[in-house]
Design an enzyme around this catalytic site. Sequence first.
Site, mmCIF file in Angstrom:
data_model
loop_
_atom_site.group_PDB
_atom_site.id
_atom_site.type_symbol
_atom_site.label_atom_id
_atom_site.label_comp_id
_atom_site.label_asym_id
_atom_site.label_seq_id
_atom_site.Cartn_x
_atom_site.Cartn_y
_atom_site.Cartn_z
ATOM 1 N N ARG A 16 37.221 35.062 54.359
ATOM 2 C CA ARG A 16 38.218 36.010 53.861
ATOM 3 C C ARG A 16 37.975 37.413 54.398
ATOM 4 N NH1 ARG A 16 40.117 34.063 47.871
ATOM 5 N NH2 ARG A 16 40.240 31.868 48.386
ATOM 6 N N LYS B 49 47.640 42.963 35.552
ATOM 7 C CA LYS B 49 48.738 42.582 36.454
ATOM 8 C C LYS B 49 50.008 43.328 36.027
ATOM 9 C CE LYS B 49 46.683 38.325 38.144
ATOM 10 N NZ LYS B 49 45.316 38.584 37.663
ATOM 11 N N THR C 273 29.331 45.727 28.714
ATOM 12 C CA THR C 273 29.805 47.046 28.306
ATOM 13 C C THR C 273 31.302 47.022 28.040
ATOM 14 O OG1 THR C 273 28.070 48.131 29.585
ATOM 15 C CG2 THR C 273 29.992 49.463 29.019
ATOM 16 N N THR D 161 41.774 28.623 47.374
ATOM 17 C CA THR D 161 42.834 29.019 46.438
ATOM 18 C C THR D 161 43.980 28.019 46.455
ATOM 19 O OG1 THR D 161 42.229 31.326 46.855
ATOM 20 C CG2 THR D 161 44.321 30.927 45.746
#
Length: 682
Positions: A181, A422, A452, A537
Amino acid sequence: MDKLPASIAKFRPMCPYLSARKMKTLRTMSTTPSTKFPSVSRLMVKATECPTMRPALLLRSHEQVAGYASLTEGVTPPPMEKGDSYSNVKTPSPGVCPVAHAATTAPDAKAAHVNPASQLAEGKSNPASTSPVARLTADMDGTTSAIPQPHHHANIDPTHFDYAAFYEGELEKKHKDKSYRYFNNINRIANKFPVAHTASPADEVDVWCSNDYLGMGRNPVVLDTMHRTLNRYGAGAGGTRNIAGNGAIHLSLEKELANLHRKEAALVFSSCYVANDATLSTLGAKLPECVIFSDSLNHASMINGIRHSRARKEIFKHNDLADLEAKLQKYPKETPKIVAFESVYSMCGSVSPIHEICDLAKKYGAITFNDEVHAVGMYGPRGAGVAEHLDFEAHGVLGQSGEPVKGGAMDKCDIITGTLGKAFGVVGGYIAGSAHLVDMIRSYAPGFIFTTSLPPHTVAGAQASIAYQKEHVNDRRLQQLNVRTLKARYEAMDIPMVPNPSHIVPVLVGDAALAKEASDMLLRDHRIYVQSINYPTVPVGEERLRITPTPGHTFEQMERLVSSTDHVFNKLGIKRKSEWLALAESTVAKLLLKRESERAEPLWTDRQLGLKDGTAPKQLVDGKSRSVLGVEASQHARMRLAHLLDVEGVMHEGVYPPVHAIPGAPGRRAKLFGPRAVPASA
């Protein structure tokens, strides 16, 4: 011999010579030695013929190790093959060509000649020792043994495991199967959404693959809320939710999310990947003898959550109710079960049959886990996702009440997960469900307990975005209208798309290298950014370009995308839909035929889009229209946290002024903070 350096592959889209050749050709050139200089690859010799790289290599060689000039000086370039001439190539400046820029911006000669041994002794890396130019120079000077080689690892004890060789081997596998990638340098510009700039702020491109589906990442109300929160509460949360990181803003967001999905409670995580992983792994581990039923196309976060739970799993065919029921029937009804699925599958755009899945789950004693990541903000009268959209009118009647629609799809889902990163434009993830379920995950999930907390300004921005979208339907309406337009234009041009009823536009290419080349060509030649999608993917043979229109795209931008896609398909010889269908046994043809047989009408009907009553928003036109901000929705969103943010003594200009702008005598240090002890109560 040098293998194809990662930097060459990275910069290939910017170089006319490299981009015109296939990766296979470049790899061969990089691994084939020159006849005149056996230690130098043919590709490096070819670089010396480039009008930009030749002087760059000369400069680099003088700064690093003397002797490399012998390669570029006094060499008569070998005869070029047809089409190999640089004469018609525009010479980029170092500021434009990243390869030349990297070679011409080396540190001065003194810095370049730092003793490698002294650097290693100080625990520092030695850039020159790993540079292809430095290795090549060392070969020519006969000093190779003094420089670490990628595959020799001379400093490794032969009795120890060679970690570096292992890393290189794993990366080489990625290169060979074309799944390596490459990340493009894309910087979104807030006041020009959906435009971004590349590495250079002057190079602007249209972005067509962002998951900020509605452009909420630049919404003025969201930005203002985040600025106000920064001024009030600072940059970070200060710890986990258990230690200093549980504030009123976090609790307020969770209340907002519970209301959005009409559930009793919600819990915010650092991302929805973490939310899915933590929830499924915790439930699967805690429920006795639990069995988890997972759709075959579920996201990696769900797959990993199931794996981490160590519970028994059953994978059912994508959206196949008969297969799901057959697997559910194998187990006693009293056995705890979870059916995990997504509402919108992001790479193909398919939509799950939520009502039917929930009915099967109830029939066989299972609970349901619905991932609405790619649907929240996008569907439903308030943006709660597909489960809300399936009962559109009923939810519209209830308005902003938190009461459930009894028997509705959203009411049937036991657990709903979503993202804030998104359509809501910020970052983070969450789950929503019953109060006891949420409290159990809060109490047991390591992914929640030991991390956190999200920063207050991020949380506040997320709530402002959700509150805005709950009141403003036109962003998602316009987004859907743009999707309809683009799909129709592509269909007319015989561009192969995976048919679906959602907002995703998956353009099929069917080859990893070709998909990457198409993406590169769109960016390089047309200033359009669409990322290619490959394995893991999507399955091998189903590689694609994933396009996501937004409400901010103009008519002109869409026309440019369509004509550019057509040009790239012609230039690279990518098969059209009719060509794929003629190859009946091909992977792409089978996918197209299967999805065609399952074709469903768009989730958004003409009535819901406002096409029947004339309330539909208008598509934007360059220079003639701008995105419309919902005034009433903005007021609702701004007031959500007014009781915390709009208090006396808090600056509202957005950010603190720069130190040099604060009044005071020159040279004096500006005092921004004056902490005081809190007085003891009487």
